[in-house]
Design a protein around this motif. Structure first.
Motif, short mmCIF file in Angstrom:
data_model
loop_
_atom_site.label_atom_id
_atom_site.label_comp_id
_atom_site.label_asym_id
_atom_site.label_seq_id
_atom_site.Cartn_x
_atom_site.Cartn_y
_atom_site.Cartn_z
N GLU A 54 -5.20 -3.15 1.42
CA GLU A 54 -4.40 -2.04 1.94
C GLU A 54 -5.21 -0.78 2.22
OE1 GLU A 54 -1.42 -0.26 -0.52
OE2 GLU A 54 -2.52 -0.61 -2.36
N VAL A 87 2.95 -4.50 10.07
CA VAL A 87 2.61 -3.40 9.17
C VAL A 87 3.65 -3.26 8.07
CG1 VAL A 87 2.36 -0.89 9.02
CG2 VAL A 87 1.24 -2.13 10.87
N VAL A 110 2.70 -3.66 4.16
CA VAL A 110 2.85 -2.54 3.22
C VAL A 110 3.76 -2.94 2.06
CG1 VAL A 110 3.83 -0.23 2.97
CG2 VAL A 110 2.35 -0.75 4.91
N ARG A 157 -2.39 5.69 2.87
CA ARG A 157 -1.39 5.40 1.85
C ARG A 157 -2.02 4.98 0.52
NH1 ARG A 157 3.95 2.95 1.11
NH2 ARG A 157 3.83 1.58 -0.70
N GLU A 199 -2.08 7.20 9.51
CA GLU A 199 -1.01 6.21 9.44
C GLU A 199 0.02 6.61 8.38
OE1 GLU A 199 -3.33 2.65 8.91
OE2 GLU A 199 -3.47 2.34 11.07
N SER A 237 3.27 4.78 7.00
CA SER A 237 3.29 3.73 5.98
C SER A 237 3.87 4.22 4.66
CB SER A 237 1.87 3.20 5.74
OG SER A 237 1.02 4.22 5.24
#
Length: 496
Positions: free
Chosen positions: A39, A67, A71, A294, A325, A328
């Motif tokens: 990740e 995605v 996640v 994230r 991103e 996420s």
């Protein structure tokens, strides 16, 4: 890239059946472990897409679903970073063949080196999680006594010394171990060699002015709309300072920004420039950039995420926190905890912290809308449009020139054809597309001229059509390619 993960998961299911574990449960554990170690990939969507192809849990051509599934799986598997999986723990407690099952889990974990977006942090995750699972299989069932000390095989460093070291060496990241402390380094005598005096630290570079930073911004290829927004921000800050000097009140205007656009459109580069501009204008003390995703905000358990996010924000105080991103962070309680903490930190440090969140346009709308605190603080959205073909070609030439290479006219023509055939989906790399093809071409050029004993400057600089994938023609294949002469040179031109 995903085939090795698929084979590792199939092997895990076969081993599970042999040692008395439900194969479907084993496959689920492998799928979650693969997501949680990967990740930290950059960009995340590359790992998500290859993970989806390898596991079959999402359509790899559907970026949003890939995605989202990736996640979710990463969050669910994060608890096994520091603890054995449930099946492994049951095998160990019941006296089953935990070693074989752990080895199959490690094979799944190590297969993640073939997923997209591999970074040093992903490799570190692979090391740690593989050592955890392998160590759990051989750990003693009772705590060691003080007299005997910890059991050797359960030492995580010893457990990962062979397989993980071999993996890192294959990845080119293994460095020679330093000699033991207090031992002679030459094998003769007993006195260690004196430590070398530390080199003086280089003097910091002079801080750039607003005009210098704006000139660098203007020098970037394309991004006309982005440049206009940044210049507007600069103008507003300058006028605010003049109004304040005149004794006038200023409205409270947020400096936090939303960057939306596809990969490779310069979002990180511009974020770094914004930090420098804000520092030069006196809005920020340092203007440094702290870039996270994230994985660097979310922890393994609720409650820990708030601490982790606050620590990241503390590092960014006085500068810019850039969250790539950021979408996420939607859809689960871990992400929500990170967002709530982020909003609090933005309020506590509203005078000395700027946050820039980035990602694809549509998911970023959902991200900002999920929390009223976000929507009230992120009022300025900067759109990074995809580069045109002409701009991508200009980027190619600039990157090549910066590295002392020349792209010949024939090579540019081949690049144009490859670029025209590339689908302009959300995953199109833009500037990264040009960089990737340039790096491949440099590698091909090296293979082409490696045996030339005394290459000319032109041979060392020029990237030819074949370096970009064109088929060699009779005109480009010569028997004298290894004698240091130009392929097209005549004897008169080369001399005796």
């Amino acid at each position: 890239m995903s085939a090795q993960l698929t084979r590792a998961l199939d092997t895990l299911a076969e081993v599970a059946r042999a040692v008395g574990v439900d194969p479907q449960e084993a496959r689920r554990e492998g799928v979650l472990l693969a997501a949680t170690v990967a990740e930290s990939a950059s960009p995340l969507y590359e790992a998500a897409r290859s993970w989806a192809a390898g596991t079959g849990l999402a359509d790899p051509t559907d970026l949003d679903s890939s995605v989202a599934a990736f996640v979710d799986a990463a969050s669910a598997g994060r608890r096994w970073r520091a603890a054995p999986t449930e099946s492994l723990a049951r095998l160990r407690a019941g006296g089953g063949d935990a070693t074989s099952y752990a080895a199959a889990l490690v094979t799944v974990i190590e297969s993640c080196t073939t997923l997209g977006g591999l970074t040093p942090r992903v490799t570190d995750n692979i090391m740690a999680v593989a050592a955890t699972q392998r160590g759990a299989a051989t750990a003693p069932t009772a705590a060691p006594s003080a007299a005997t000390g910890p059991a050797g095989p359960a030492d995580p460093a010893a457990l990962r010394a062979d397989s993980v070291a071999a993996m890192l060496e294959a990845l080119g990241r293994l460095e020679p171990a330093p000699p033991p402390t207090g031992s002679p380094t030459t094998g003769t005598g007993s006195e260690p060699e004196p430590e070398p005096e530390p080199e003086p630290e280089p003097e910091p570079e002079p801080e750039k002015t607003v005009e210098e930073l704006l000139a660098e911004l203007d020098a970037l290829i394309g991004l006309d709309a982005v440049k206009q927004v940044v210049r507007q921000q600069v103008a507003m800050l300058r006028v605010e300072a003049k109004r304040e000097a005149a004794g006038m009140r200023n409205p409270s205007i947020t400096r936090h920004l939303v960057f939306v656009g596809n990969p490779g459109t310069g979002k990180t580069t511009v974020a770094r420039m914004v930090g420098g501009i804000y520092r030069a204008l006196g809005l920020l003390e340092q203007g440094h950039l702290v870039e996270v995703d994230r994985s660097e905000l979310v922890a393994g358990f609720l409650g820990q995420t708030a601490v982790k996010t606050a620590e990241v924000c503390a590092k960014a105080v006085g500068g810019v926190l850039f969250i790539d991103e950021a979408y996420s962070l939607t859809g689960d309680q871990y992400g929500a905890e990170a967002v709530n903490t982020l909003v609090k930190e933005m309020e506590d440090h509203r005078g000395d912290l700027v946050v820039i969140v980035a990602g694809y346009p549509d998911p970023m709308v959902a991200f900002v809308a999920q929390n009223p605190g976000l929507s009230s603080r992120f009022r300025t959205t900067v759109e990074f449009a995809d580069y045109t073909d002409a701009e991508v070609i200009s980027i190619l030439h600039k990157l090549a020139a910066d590295a002392d290479y020349d792209v010949t006219a024939a090579a540019e023509e081949v690049f144009r054809e490859v670029l025209a055939a590339a689908p302009r989906t959300m995953a199109f790399g833009n500037g990264r597309f040009a960089r990737n093809l340039l790096e491949e071409a440099i590698g091909q050029q090296a293979l082409r001229i490696q045996d030339v004993e005394e290459p000319t400057d032109a041979q060392l600089r020029d990237l030819e059509a074949t370096d970009f994938g064109a088929e060699p023609t009779p005109d480009t294949v010569h028997d004298d390619a290894h004698d240091g002469t130009r392929p097209d040179a005549t004897p008169e031109e080369d001399g005796p």
